[in-house]
Design a protein around this motif. Sequence first.
Motif, short mmCIF file in Angstrom:
data_model
loop_
_atom_site.label_atom_id
_atom_site.label_comp_id
_atom_site.label_asym_id
_atom_site.label_seq_id
_atom_site.Cartn_x
_atom_site.Cartn_y
_atom_site.Cartn_z
N MET A 227 0.81 -1.22 0.00
CA MET A 227 0.00 0.00 0.00
C MET A 227 0.84 1.27 0.00
SD MET A 227 -3.07 -1.00 -0.26
CE MET A 227 -3.96 0.52 0.08
N GLY A 228 2.15 1.13 -0.04
CA GLY A 228 3.03 2.29 -0.07
C GLY A 228 4.43 1.89 0.35
N ALA A 229 5.37 2.78 0.13
CA ALA A 229 6.76 2.49 0.48
C ALA A 229 7.54 3.78 0.57
CB ALA A 229 7.40 1.57 -0.57
N PRO A 290 5.49 -1.83 -4.41
CA PRO A 290 5.78 -0.49 -4.92
C PRO A 290 7.18 0.06 -4.65
CG PRO A 290 4.65 -0.30 -2.82
CD PRO A 290 4.81 -1.79 -3.09
N GLU A 291 8.14 -0.76 -4.26
CA GLU A 291 9.46 -0.21 -3.93
C GLU A 291 10.16 0.43 -5.13
OE1 GLU A 291 8.85 -3.70 -1.03
OE2 GLU A 291 8.46 -3.29 -3.15
N THR A 292 9.97 -0.13 -6.33
CA THR A 292 10.61 0.45 -7.51
C THR A 292 10.20 1.90 -7.69
OG1 THR A 292 10.53 -1.72 -8.54
CG2 THR A 292 10.95 0.14 -10.00
N GLN A 293 8.99 2.23 -7.28
CA GLN A 293 8.47 3.58 -7.45
C GLN A 293 9.17 4.58 -6.54
OE1 GLN A 293 6.97 0.66 -7.86
NE2 GLN A 293 4.76 0.91 -8.09
N VAL A 294 9.88 4.11 -5.51
CA VAL A 294 10.69 5.03 -4.70
C VAL A 294 12.18 4.87 -4.98
CG1 VAL A 294 9.00 5.34 -2.88
CG2 VAL A 294 10.61 3.45 -2.71
N LEU A 295 12.59 3.76 -5.58
CA LEU A 295 14.00 3.59 -5.92
C LEU A 295 14.37 4.38 -7.18
CD1 LEU A 295 14.71 -0.22 -5.32
CD2 LEU A 295 15.15 1.71 -3.80
N MET A 296 13.55 4.32 -8.21
CA MET A 296 13.89 4.97 -9.48
C MET A 296 14.05 6.49 -9.34
SD MET A 296 14.53 2.66 -11.68
CE MET A 296 15.10 1.57 -10.36
N THR A 329 6.03 6.75 -1.68
CA THR A 329 4.91 6.54 -2.59
C THR A 329 3.69 6.06 -1.81
OG1 THR A 329 4.22 5.57 -4.70
CG2 THR A 329 5.41 4.13 -3.21
N VAL A 330 2.55 6.60 -2.19
CA VAL A 330 1.26 6.21 -1.61
C VAL A 330 0.47 5.48 -2.69
CG1 VAL A 330 -0.90 7.01 -0.58
CG2 VAL A 330 1.26 8.20 -0.07
N VAL A 331 0.05 4.27 -2.40
CA VAL A 331 -0.76 3.50 -3.34
C VAL A 331 -2.23 3.87 -3.17
CG1 VAL A 331 -1.57 1.19 -3.97
CG2 VAL A 331 0.86 1.59 -3.49
N MET A 332 -2.87 4.28 -4.26
CA MET A 332 -4.31 4.48 -4.26
C MET A 332 -4.95 3.25 -4.90
SD MET A 332 -4.87 8.53 -5.09
CE MET A 332 -6.52 8.44 -4.38
N ALA A 333 -5.85 2.63 -4.17
CA ALA A 333 -6.46 1.37 -4.60
C ALA A 333 -7.96 1.55 -4.75
CB ALA A 333 -6.15 0.27 -3.59
N ALA A 334 -8.56 0.64 -5.51
CA ALA A 334 -10.01 0.64 -5.68
C ALA A 334 -10.66 0.08 -4.42
CB ALA A 334 -10.39 -0.21 -6.88
N ARG A 335 -11.78 0.68 -4.02
CA ARG A 335 -12.47 0.22 -2.81
C ARG A 335 -12.81 -1.26 -2.93
NH1 ARG A 335 -13.16 4.26 0.54
NH2 ARG A 335 -13.32 6.40 -0.25
N GLY A 336 -12.55 -1.98 -1.85
CA GLY A 336 -12.74 -3.43 -1.85
C GLY A 336 -11.43 -4.20 -1.91
N TYR A 337 -10.36 -3.56 -2.40
CA TYR A 337 -9.06 -4.22 -2.46
C TYR A 337 -8.60 -4.54 -1.05
CZ TYR A 337 -4.09 -4.91 -3.35
OH TYR A 337 -2.83 -5.44 -3.40
#
Length: 433
Positions: A227-229, A290-296, A329-337
Amino acid sequence: MNILLIGSGGREHALAWALSASPLCDRLLVAPGNPGTAACGRNVALDVADHGAVVAFCREQAIGLVVVGPEGPLVAGLVDDLTAAGIRAFGPSRAAAQLEGSKAYTKELCREAGIPTAAFARFTEAEPARAHVRALGAPIVVKADGLAAGKGVVVAMSVEEAEAAIEAMLGGSLGEAGAELVIEECLVGEEASFFALCDGTHAVPLASAQDHKRVFDGDRGPNTGGMGAYSPAPAMTPELEARTMREIVEPTLRAMRARGTPYAGVLYAGLMLTESGPKLIEYNCRFGDPETQVLMPRLAGDPVEMLLAACEGRLAGYEVRWRPEAALTVVMAARGYPGPVAKGSTIGGIEAAGAVEGVTVFQAGTALVDGRLVANGGRVLNVTATGATIAEAQSRAYAAVDRIDWPEGFCRRDIGWRAVGAAGPGEASHRAG
């Protein structure tokens, strides 16, 4: 050179964003990609499960490097088939990718090589597994042996919960992935994600990160794909990084080489930092999500040159350079995930979010329908920010989240709480597989 990137998620958008900025990249093609990767290169409709079609495409397009993002094609041997065709590919072979493809394989390797990990037992039948759980009690961890898209791990806080997981997994809820189970002791400590770039013989440490697996604030609710990293992870001190390389990563490379299956690619070690030192929870055979999204965003060197060095066995003495800024990074997810979700809801405000200083919005489960950006999966957006500190990156990321118009989405509001000293839960428990 022309580069083909395999994948369609937020990890691939982050990789596409970084690869496309390299002076070594002439053309970037992404198969199948998503609306976000289309801004970095050209998306192509290619069946990545058809290895012959991928090989033919690479020859037609004069591809000089294939970068495989997700684990599925790696475990299926895509790198083997590309290599056999004389096409350079970044990622482990099918045999080496067993480090992620089979938890039992990795646990046995740890036992043979003396790599610190949780005590475990393997089961293919329910009654012996239930008896094992009753003998040990809870908390206890039940894992499906195979790939289960982040749904193959249950951290059971009661014997009843563990027995229910055993029944479900061996009963076919995860298909072949759950035909065998690994049941482990529940490690106590703080989790961290540690990445190493490998060429089969040598390994170079990459930056550390820490992700948030539970779906709700306060590390509550079921495990998810993440859900984030944030990066760097303050808990991973230079001493702990050196110890992880010495006690976990390097023995793994030696053991894999001794088996005749040298490991080349990114080795992602999910760690628990216990009182007695780092212990391996599990390996992934690719960049994390989601770690790649903070490494790159923190990578200061050329990502293409870095991947080529790993492909060509040139990592001895290689140093990867990082920017001093933090990223979150903050993951935005669809409700129900992480359960069932509805697809097709409209997402607005992406450009407004990206206008916040230091922010890039990486797309994961999105699609374009009649010119509208819509949700097309569980984890949908990765709102990523850099800053002088993790606290600043956190502030920027949530300022950007608040500009996104998507009533059907949700996110955790406490990503990075450990690093910024916010009130939060006690010790972390375990990660999803």
